[in-house]
Write an enzyme that holds these catalytic residues in place. Structure first.
Site, PDB file in Angstrom:
ATOM      1  N   LYS A   1       0.814  -1.219   0.000  1.00 50.46           N
ATOM      2  CA  LYS A   1       0.000   0.000   0.000  1.00 50.46           C
ATOM      3  C   LYS A   1       0.840   1.259   0.000  1.00 50.46           C
ATOM      4  CE  LYS A   1      -4.375  -1.813   1.335  1.00 50.46           C
ATOM      5  NZ  LYS A   1      -5.549  -1.850   2.170  1.00 50.46           N
TER       6      LYS A   1
ATOM      7  N   LYS B   1      -4.856 -10.067  -6.724  1.00 49.42           N
ATOM      8  CA  LYS B   1      -6.106 -10.423  -6.060  1.00 49.42           C
ATOM      9  C   LYS B   1      -7.222  -9.438  -6.447  1.00 49.42           C
ATOM     10  CE  LYS B   1      -5.566  -7.855  -1.832  1.00 49.42           C
ATOM     11  NZ  LYS B   1      -5.499  -7.679  -0.430  1.00 49.42           N
TER      12      LYS B   1
ATOM     13  N   LYS C   1     -10.853  -3.852  -3.936  1.00 46.78           N
ATOM     14  CA  LYS C   1     -11.643  -2.618  -4.051  1.00 46.78           C
ATOM     15  C   LYS C   1     -10.829  -1.516  -4.687  1.00 46.78           C
ATOM     16  CE  LYS C   1     -13.690  -3.438   0.456  1.00 46.78           C
ATOM     17  NZ  LYS C   1     -13.084  -3.446   1.767  1.00 46.78           N
TER      18      LYS C   1
HETATM   19  P1  TYM Z   1     -10.683  -5.785   3.773  1.00 41.37           P
HETATM   20  O1  TYM Z   1     -11.701  -4.718   3.977  1.00 41.37           O
HETATM   21  O2  TYM Z   1      -9.603  -5.521   2.775  1.00 41.37           O
HETATM   22  O3  TYM Z   1     -11.376  -7.140   3.335  1.00 41.37           O
HETATM   23  C1  TYM Z   1     -12.426  -7.730   4.093  1.00 41.37           C
HETATM   24  C2  TYM Z   1     -12.288  -9.245   4.060  1.00 41.37           C
HETATM   25  O4  TYM Z   1     -12.326  -9.720   2.703  1.00 41.37           O
HETATM   26  C3  TYM Z   1     -11.200 -10.552   2.457  1.00 41.37           C
HETATM   27  N1  TYM Z   1     -10.782 -10.385   1.050  1.00 41.37           N
HETATM   28  C4  TYM Z   1     -10.587 -11.399   0.187  1.00 41.37           C
HETATM   29  N2  TYM Z   1     -10.702 -12.730   0.324  1.00 41.37           N
HETATM   30  C5  TYM Z   1     -10.445 -13.493  -0.763  1.00 41.37           C
HETATM   31  N3  TYM Z   1     -10.081 -12.986  -1.974  1.00 41.37           N
HETATM   32  C6  TYM Z   1      -9.961 -11.650  -2.162  1.00 41.37           C
HETATM   33  N4  TYM Z   1      -9.628 -11.154  -3.345  1.00 41.37           N
HETATM   34  C7  TYM Z   1     -10.221 -10.785  -1.046  1.00 41.37           C
HETATM   35  N5  TYM Z   1     -10.203  -9.435  -0.873  1.00 41.37           N
HETATM   36  C8  TYM Z   1     -10.548  -9.212   0.412  1.00 41.37           C
HETATM   37  C9  TYM Z   1     -10.130 -10.061   3.419  1.00 41.37           C
HETATM   38  O5  TYM Z   1      -9.153 -11.050   3.670  1.00 41.37           O
HETATM   39  C10 TYM Z   1     -10.948  -9.721   4.643  1.00 41.37           C
HETATM   40  O6  TYM Z   1     -11.168 -10.876   5.431  1.00 41.37           O
HETATM   41  N6  TYM Z   1      -7.593  -5.197   7.661  1.00 41.37           N
HETATM   42  C11 TYM Z   1      -8.871  -5.789   7.246  1.00 41.37           C
HETATM   43  C12 TYM Z   1     -10.057  -5.334   8.088  1.00 41.37           C
HETATM   44  C13 TYM Z   1      -9.888  -5.541   9.545  1.00 41.37           C
HETATM   45  C14 TYM Z   1      -9.986  -6.773  10.251  1.00 41.37           C
HETATM   46  C15 TYM Z   1      -9.783  -6.441  11.626  1.00 41.37           C
HETATM   47  C16 TYM Z   1     -10.219  -8.092   9.873  1.00 41.37           C
HETATM   48  C17 TYM Z   1      -9.647  -4.558  10.453  1.00 41.37           C
HETATM   49  N7  TYM Z   1      -9.586  -5.098  11.708  1.00 41.37           N
HETATM   50  C18 TYM Z   1      -9.796  -7.437  12.627  1.00 41.37           C
HETATM   51  C19 TYM Z   1     -10.234  -9.074  10.868  1.00 41.37           C
HETATM   52  C20 TYM Z   1     -10.026  -8.748  12.221  1.00 41.37           C
HETATM   53  C21 TYM Z   1      -9.141  -5.384   5.813  1.00 41.37           C
HETATM   54  O7  TYM Z   1      -8.655  -4.376   5.354  1.00 41.37           O
HETATM   55  O8  TYM Z   1     -10.025  -6.200   5.160  1.00 41.37           O
END
Ligand code: TYM
Length: 334
Positions: free
Chosen positions: A114, A197, A200
Protein backbone atom coordinates in the site's frame (compact mmCIF):
# COMPACT_ATOMS: atom_id res chain seq x y z
CA UNK A 1 -16.07 -19.47 21.08
CA UNK A 2 -15.88 -15.81 20.17
CA UNK A 3 -15.89 -14.97 16.49
CA UNK A 4 -14.77 -11.57 15.30
CA UNK A 5 -13.98 -10.01 11.95
CA UNK A 6 -13.99 -6.66 10.19
CA UNK A 7 -14.14 -5.08 6.77
CA UNK A 8 -13.06 -1.64 5.61
CA UNK A 9 -16.02 0.44 4.48
CA UNK A 10 -14.38 1.72 1.31
CA UNK A 11 -15.92 1.04 -2.08
CA UNK A 12 -18.51 -1.65 -2.40
CA UNK A 13 -18.43 -5.23 -1.22
CA UNK A 14 -16.98 -7.45 -3.98
CA UNK A 15 -16.96 -11.14 -4.76
CA UNK A 16 -13.52 -11.59 -3.15
CA UNK A 17 -14.80 -10.20 0.17
CA UNK A 18 -17.92 -12.29 -0.10
CA UNK A 19 -16.29 -15.65 -0.90
CA UNK A 20 -13.14 -15.02 1.13
CA UNK A 21 -14.77 -13.74 4.30
CA UNK A 22 -18.41 -12.69 4.53
CA UNK A 23 -19.88 -16.03 3.50
CA UNK A 24 -17.91 -17.61 6.35
CA UNK A 25 -19.12 -14.93 8.77
CA UNK A 26 -22.69 -15.82 7.92
CA UNK A 27 -22.02 -19.55 8.26
CA UNK A 28 -20.34 -19.13 11.62
CA UNK A 29 -23.20 -16.93 12.80
CA UNK A 30 -25.78 -19.47 11.63
CA UNK A 31 -23.95 -22.39 13.26
CA UNK A 32 -23.26 -20.51 16.50
CA UNK A 33 -23.76 -22.56 19.66
CA UNK A 34 -25.35 -21.17 22.81
CA UNK A 35 -22.78 -19.22 24.80
CA UNK A 36 -20.83 -18.28 21.67
CA UNK A 37 -20.87 -14.80 20.19
CA UNK A 38 -20.11 -13.21 16.85
CA UNK A 39 -18.79 -9.66 16.44
CA UNK A 40 -18.62 -8.10 12.97
CA UNK A 41 -17.58 -4.53 12.41
CA UNK A 42 -16.89 -1.85 9.85
CA UNK A 43 -13.26 -0.81 10.18
CA UNK A 44 -13.89 2.90 9.67
CA UNK A 45 -10.95 3.84 11.91
CA UNK A 46 -8.71 1.81 9.60
CA UNK A 47 -10.17 3.49 6.54
CA UNK A 48 -8.75 6.90 7.55
CA UNK A 49 -5.53 5.69 5.91
CA UNK A 50 -7.27 6.64 2.64
CA UNK A 51 -8.44 10.24 2.33
CA UNK A 52 -12.17 10.59 1.83
CA UNK A 53 -14.61 13.51 2.03
CA UNK A 54 -16.79 13.59 5.16
CA UNK A 55 -20.09 12.87 3.42
CA UNK A 56 -18.61 10.00 1.44
CA UNK A 57 -17.21 8.40 4.58
CA UNK A 58 -20.61 8.52 6.27
CA UNK A 59 -22.24 7.03 3.15
CA UNK A 60 -19.61 4.27 2.99
CA UNK A 61 -20.27 3.11 6.53
CA UNK A 62 -24.03 2.95 6.05
CA UNK A 63 -23.66 1.21 2.68
CA UNK A 64 -21.33 -1.43 4.04
CA UNK A 65 -23.65 -2.05 6.99
CA UNK A 66 -26.53 -2.53 4.52
CA UNK A 67 -24.37 -4.86 2.42
CA UNK A 68 -23.49 -7.07 5.39
CA UNK A 69 -27.10 -7.35 6.50
CA UNK A 70 -28.12 -8.10 2.91
CA UNK A 71 -25.47 -10.83 2.74
CA UNK A 72 -26.96 -12.52 5.81
CA UNK A 73 -25.52 -10.91 8.94
CA UNK A 74 -28.38 -10.75 11.41
CA UNK A 75 -27.87 -7.78 13.76
CA UNK A 76 -29.98 -9.44 16.43
CA UNK A 77 -27.85 -12.56 16.59
CA UNK A 78 -24.47 -10.98 15.76
CA UNK A 79 -23.04 -7.78 17.17
CA UNK A 80 -22.72 -5.45 14.15
CA UNK A 81 -21.13 -2.03 14.65
CA UNK A 82 -18.65 0.51 13.36
CA UNK A 83 -15.30 0.79 15.08
CA UNK A 84 -15.42 4.58 15.63
CA UNK A 85 -18.39 4.12 17.99
CA UNK A 86 -16.35 1.81 20.26
CA UNK A 87 -13.35 3.80 21.55
CA UNK A 88 -11.87 0.74 23.28
CA UNK A 89 -10.29 -0.26 19.95
CA UNK A 90 -8.28 2.96 19.60
CA UNK A 91 -7.40 3.01 23.30
CA UNK A 92 -6.08 -0.53 23.33
CA UNK A 93 -4.19 0.19 20.11
CA UNK A 94 -2.27 2.91 21.93
CA UNK A 95 -1.42 0.58 24.80
CA UNK A 96 -0.27 -2.11 22.35
CA UNK A 97 1.94 0.41 20.57
CA UNK A 98 4.20 -0.02 23.59
CA UNK A 99 4.40 -3.75 22.91
CA UNK A 100 4.57 -3.98 19.09
CA UNK A 101 8.06 -3.66 17.57
CA UNK A 102 8.96 -1.55 14.55
CA UNK A 103 10.76 -4.56 13.08
CA UNK A 104 7.53 -6.58 13.21
CA UNK A 105 5.61 -3.87 11.39
CA UNK A 106 8.40 -3.44 8.84
CA UNK A 107 7.76 -7.00 7.73
CA UNK A 108 4.06 -6.46 6.94
CA UNK A 109 3.60 -7.07 3.22
CA UNK A 110 0.34 -5.12 3.09
CA UNK A 111 2.13 -1.98 4.27
CA UNK A 112 4.79 -2.46 1.62
CA UNK A 113 2.14 -2.94 -1.09
CA UNK A 114 0.00 0.00 0.00
CA UNK A 115 2.84 2.42 0.71
CA UNK A 116 4.42 1.66 -2.67
CA UNK A 117 7.73 3.36 -3.45
CA UNK A 118 7.06 6.51 -1.41
CA UNK A 119 7.48 5.00 2.07
CA UNK A 120 8.47 8.33 3.61
CA UNK A 121 5.25 9.87 2.30
CA UNK A 122 2.99 7.11 3.70
CA UNK A 123 0.89 8.01 6.73
CA UNK A 124 1.88 6.83 10.21
CA UNK A 125 -1.63 5.35 10.39
CA UNK A 126 -0.89 3.03 7.48
CA UNK A 127 2.22 1.77 9.28
CA UNK A 128 0.47 1.26 12.63
CA UNK A 129 -2.63 -0.19 10.98
CA UNK A 130 -1.86 -3.80 12.02
CA UNK A 131 -1.61 -2.77 15.70
CA UNK A 132 -5.13 -1.35 15.57
CA UNK A 133 -6.21 -4.60 13.93
CA UNK A 134 -4.59 -6.55 16.79
CA UNK A 135 -6.47 -4.35 19.27
CA UNK A 136 -9.75 -5.01 17.40
CA UNK A 137 -9.28 -8.72 17.95
CA UNK A 138 -7.66 -8.84 21.39
CA UNK A 139 -10.05 -6.41 23.07
CA UNK A 140 -12.81 -9.03 22.64
CA UNK A 141 -10.55 -12.01 23.38
CA UNK A 142 -11.74 -13.37 20.04
CA UNK A 143 -10.91 -17.05 19.51
CA UNK A 144 -11.76 -17.33 15.80
CA UNK A 145 -11.22 -14.71 13.09
CA UNK A 146 -12.68 -15.56 9.66
CA UNK A 147 -10.66 -13.74 6.98
CA UNK A 148 -9.18 -14.15 3.50
CA UNK A 149 -5.58 -15.19 2.98
CA UNK A 150 -4.32 -11.59 2.72
CA UNK A 151 -5.05 -11.04 6.44
CA UNK A 152 -3.06 -14.04 7.66
CA UNK A 153 0.08 -12.05 8.40
CA UNK A 154 -1.90 -9.49 10.42
CA UNK A 155 -3.39 -12.31 12.47
CA UNK A 156 0.07 -13.71 13.19
CA UNK A 157 1.14 -10.27 14.34
CA UNK A 158 -1.87 -10.07 16.67
CA UNK A 159 -0.77 -13.37 18.22
CA UNK A 160 2.80 -12.09 18.65
CA UNK A 161 1.59 -8.89 20.30
CA UNK A 162 -0.73 -10.84 22.62
CA UNK A 163 2.06 -13.21 23.65
CA UNK A 164 4.56 -10.43 24.32
CA UNK A 165 2.06 -8.36 26.30
CA UNK A 166 1.08 -11.36 28.44
CA UNK A 167 4.76 -12.19 29.05
CA UNK A 168 5.97 -8.63 29.65
CA UNK A 169 3.29 -7.89 32.23
CA UNK A 170 3.06 -11.40 33.70
CA UNK A 171 -0.65 -11.73 32.99
CA UNK A 172 -2.85 -14.18 31.16
CA UNK A 173 -5.00 -11.45 29.67
CA UNK A 174 -5.13 -11.85 25.90
CA UNK A 175 -6.38 -14.95 24.10
CA UNK A 176 -4.42 -16.02 21.01
CA UNK A 177 -6.83 -15.78 18.05
CA UNK A 178 -6.96 -18.45 15.32
CA UNK A 179 -7.46 -17.34 11.71
CA UNK A 180 -10.25 -19.15 9.88
CA UNK A 181 -9.34 -19.06 6.19
CA UNK A 182 -11.49 -20.87 3.63
CA UNK A 183 -9.32 -23.36 1.72
CA UNK A 184 -10.82 -22.98 -1.73
CA UNK A 185 -11.67 -19.27 -1.75
CA UNK A 186 -8.89 -17.76 0.38
CA UNK A 187 -7.73 -15.65 -2.53
CA UNK A 188 -10.13 -14.72 -5.32
CA UNK A 189 -8.15 -13.18 -8.15
CA UNK A 190 -8.81 -10.19 -10.42
CA UNK A 191 -10.84 -10.93 -13.55
CA UNK A 192 -8.26 -9.02 -15.57
CA UNK A 193 -5.07 -10.52 -14.18
CA UNK A 194 -4.79 -13.93 -12.52
CA UNK A 195 -1.68 -12.81 -10.63
CA UNK A 196 -3.46 -10.00 -8.72
CA UNK A 197 -6.11 -10.42 -6.06
CA UNK A 198 -9.59 -9.02 -6.61
CA UNK A 199 -9.56 -5.71 -4.77
CA UNK A 200 -11.64 -2.62 -4.05
CA UNK A 201 -8.68 -0.44 -4.92
CA UNK A 202 -8.04 -1.84 -8.41
CA UNK A 203 -8.63 1.11 -10.80
CA UNK A 204 -10.40 -1.17 -13.31
CA UNK A 205 -13.99 -1.92 -12.33
CA UNK A 206 -13.88 -4.80 -14.84
CA UNK A 207 -11.44 -6.56 -12.52
CA UNK A 208 -14.10 -7.29 -9.88
CA UNK A 209 -17.74 -8.26 -9.45
CA UNK A 210 -19.39 -5.82 -7.06
CA UNK A 211 -22.40 -6.59 -4.97
CA UNK A 212 -24.03 -3.56 -6.59
CA UNK A 213 -23.49 -4.77 -10.19
CA UNK A 214 -26.73 -5.54 -12.02
CA UNK A 215 -27.30 -8.77 -13.96
CA UNK A 216 -26.06 -7.33 -17.26
CA UNK A 217 -22.90 -5.94 -15.70
CA UNK A 218 -22.12 -9.31 -14.12
CA UNK A 219 -22.60 -11.16 -17.41
CA UNK A 220 -20.46 -8.57 -19.24
CA UNK A 221 -17.63 -8.79 -16.72
CA UNK A 222 -17.58 -12.57 -16.91
CA UNK A 223 -17.67 -12.48 -20.72
CA UNK A 224 -14.73 -10.08 -20.79
CA UNK A 225 -12.77 -11.86 -18.03
CA UNK A 226 -9.25 -12.71 -19.12
CA UNK A 227 -8.67 -16.38 -20.01
CA UNK A 228 -6.20 -18.35 -22.09
CA UNK A 229 -6.82 -19.84 -25.54
CA UNK A 230 -6.58 -23.49 -24.38
CA UNK A 231 -9.73 -25.59 -23.92
CA UNK A 232 -10.77 -26.64 -20.41
CA UNK A 233 -8.84 -29.67 -19.11
CA UNK A 234 -10.38 -32.99 -18.08
CA UNK A 235 -9.58 -32.54 -14.42
CA UNK A 236 -8.54 -29.73 -12.08
CA UNK A 237 -4.96 -31.00 -12.24
CA UNK A 238 -4.75 -29.54 -15.75
CA UNK A 239 -5.34 -26.02 -14.36
CA UNK A 240 -1.74 -25.73 -13.12
CA UNK A 241 0.02 -22.70 -14.60
CA UNK A 242 -3.33 -21.29 -15.81
CA UNK A 243 -4.20 -18.80 -13.04
CA UNK A 244 -7.16 -17.13 -14.80
CA UNK A 245 -8.78 -20.46 -15.66
CA UNK A 246 -8.18 -21.77 -12.16
CA UNK A 247 -9.73 -18.66 -10.64
CA UNK A 248 -12.92 -18.81 -12.74
CA UNK A 249 -13.42 -22.51 -12.13
CA UNK A 250 -12.74 -21.98 -8.44
CA UNK A 251 -15.43 -19.28 -8.31
CA UNK A 252 -18.00 -21.52 -10.01
CA UNK A 253 -17.10 -24.39 -7.68
CA UNK A 254 -17.47 -22.15 -4.62
CA UNK A 255 -20.86 -20.88 -5.73
CA UNK A 256 -22.38 -24.12 -7.02
CA UNK A 257 -20.89 -26.50 -4.47
CA UNK A 258 -19.63 -28.67 -7.35
CA UNK A 259 -16.02 -29.98 -7.20
CA UNK A 260 -13.54 -28.32 -9.62
CA UNK A 261 -12.88 -31.81 -11.08
CA UNK A 262 -16.56 -32.26 -11.91
CA UNK A 263 -16.71 -28.82 -13.54
CA UNK A 264 -13.64 -29.60 -15.66
CA UNK A 265 -15.13 -32.96 -16.68
CA UNK A 266 -18.37 -31.23 -17.72
CA UNK A 267 -16.61 -28.69 -19.98
CA UNK A 268 -13.54 -30.77 -20.95
CA UNK A 269 -12.25 -29.96 -24.43
CA UNK A 270 -14.52 -26.91 -24.81
CA UNK A 271 -13.37 -23.30 -24.81
CA UNK A 272 -14.30 -20.62 -22.30
CA UNK A 273 -17.08 -19.47 -24.62
CA UNK A 274 -19.05 -22.48 -23.36
CA UNK A 275 -18.04 -22.15 -19.72
CA UNK A 276 -18.55 -18.43 -19.14
CA UNK A 277 -22.35 -18.32 -19.57
CA UNK A 278 -22.67 -21.05 -16.92
CA UNK A 279 -20.53 -19.06 -14.52
CA UNK A 280 -22.42 -15.83 -15.31
CA UNK A 281 -25.74 -17.49 -14.60
CA UNK A 282 -24.70 -18.87 -11.20
CA UNK A 283 -23.20 -15.51 -10.23
CA UNK A 284 -26.37 -13.65 -11.21
CA UNK A 285 -28.58 -16.08 -9.28
CA UNK A 286 -26.37 -15.88 -6.17
CA UNK A 287 -25.95 -12.12 -6.11
CA UNK A 288 -29.41 -10.99 -7.20
CA UNK A 289 -31.19 -11.62 -3.87
CA UNK A 290 -28.33 -9.99 -1.93
CA UNK A 291 -28.38 -6.95 -4.21
CA UNK A 292 -32.17 -6.64 -4.02
CA UNK A 293 -32.06 -6.69 -0.24
CA UNK A 294 -29.14 -4.27 -0.22
CA UNK A 295 -31.04 -1.75 -2.35
CA UNK A 296 -34.04 -1.96 0.01
CA UNK A 297 -31.94 -1.47 3.14
CA UNK A 298 -29.70 1.21 1.75
CA UNK A 299 -32.35 3.92 1.66
CA UNK A 300 -33.17 3.66 5.35
CA UNK A 301 -30.37 5.55 7.11
CA UNK A 302 -32.25 5.77 10.40
CA UNK A 303 -32.68 2.00 10.59
CA UNK A 304 -29.01 1.39 9.71
CA UNK A 305 -27.81 3.91 12.29
CA UNK A 306 -30.01 2.28 14.93
CA UNK A 307 -28.49 -1.14 14.15
CA UNK A 308 -24.95 0.24 14.43
CA UNK A 309 -25.66 2.15 17.64
CA UNK A 310 -27.20 -0.87 19.32
CA UNK A 311 -24.26 -2.99 18.14
CA UNK A 312 -21.76 -0.47 19.53
CA UNK A 313 -23.38 -0.56 22.96
CA UNK A 314 -23.14 -4.34 23.06
CA UNK A 315 -19.58 -4.27 21.71
CA UNK A 316 -18.44 -1.71 24.30
CA UNK A 317 -19.87 -3.81 27.11
CA UNK A 318 -17.85 -6.80 25.86
CA UNK A 319 -14.64 -4.81 25.25
CA UNK A 320 -14.45 -2.60 28.33
CA UNK A 321 -13.43 -5.23 30.92
CA UNK A 322 -10.44 -6.32 28.79
CA UNK A 323 -9.40 -2.73 28.21
CA UNK A 324 -9.63 -1.98 31.94
CA UNK A 325 -7.53 -5.05 32.73
CA UNK A 326 -4.89 -3.95 30.19
CA UNK A 327 -4.57 -0.49 31.82
CA UNK A 328 -4.37 -2.14 35.20
CA UNK A 329 -1.73 -4.69 34.09
CA UNK A 330 0.43 -1.80 32.88
CA UNK A 331 -0.01 0.22 36.07
CA UNK A 332 -1.86 3.07 34.39
CA UNK A 333 -4.13 4.60 37.02
CA UNK A 334 -7.51 5.94 35.94
P1 TYM B 1 -10.68 -5.78 3.77
O1 TYM B 1 -11.70 -4.72 3.98
O2 TYM B 1 -9.60 -5.52 2.77
O3 TYM B 1 -11.38 -7.14 3.33
C1 TYM B 1 -12.43 -7.73 4.09
C2 TYM B 1 -12.29 -9.24 4.06
O4 TYM B 1 -12.33 -9.72 2.70
C3 TYM B 1 -11.20 -10.55 2.46
N1 TYM B 1 -10.78 -10.38 1.05
C4 TYM B 1 -10.59 -11.40 0.19
N2 TYM B 1 -10.70 -12.73 0.32
C5 TYM B 1 -10.45 -13.49 -0.76
N3 TYM B 1 -10.08 -12.99 -1.97
C6 TYM B 1 -9.96 -11.65 -2.16
N4 TYM B 1 -9.63 -11.15 -3.35
C7 TYM B 1 -10.22 -10.78 -1.05
N5 TYM B 1 -10.20 -9.43 -0.87
C8 TYM B 1 -10.55 -9.21 0.41
C9 TYM B 1 -10.13 -10.06 3.42
O5 TYM B 1 -9.15 -11.05 3.67
C10 TYM B 1 -10.95 -9.72 4.64
O6 TYM B 1 -11.17 -10.88 5.43
N6 TYM B 1 -7.59 -5.20 7.66
C11 TYM B 1 -8.87 -5.79 7.25
C12 TYM B 1 -10.06 -5.33 8.09
C13 TYM B 1 -9.89 -5.54 9.54
C14 TYM B 1 -9.99 -6.77 10.25
C15 TYM B 1 -9.78 -6.44 11.63
C16 TYM B 1 -10.22 -8.09 9.87
C17 TYM B 1 -9.65 -4.56 10.45
N7 TYM B 1 -9.59 -5.10 11.71
C18 TYM B 1 -9.80 -7.44 12.63
C19 TYM B 1 -10.23 -9.07 10.87
C20 TYM B 1 -10.03 -8.75 12.22
C21 TYM B 1 -9.14 -5.38 5.81
O7 TYM B 1 -8.65 -4.38 5.35
O8 TYM B 1 -10.03 -6.20 5.16
Amino acid sequence: MRVLSGIQPTGSLHLGNYLGAIRNWVRMQDEMEPGSQCFFFLADMHSITVHEAREQRIRNVRDMAAALVAAGIDPDRSVLFNQARVPAHAELCWLLNGTARIGWLNRMTQFKDKAGKDREGASVGLFVYPVLQAADILVYNATHVPVGEDQKQHLELARDIATKFNTDFGVDLFTLPAPIIPRATARIMSLRDGAKKMSKSDPSDMSRINLTDDDDAIIQKVRKAKTDPEPLPESAEGLGGRPEAENLIGILAALSGEAPDAICARFAGQGFGAFKPALGEVLVETLRPIRTRFLELRGDDAALDAILEKGATRASAAADPTLRAAYDAMGLMR
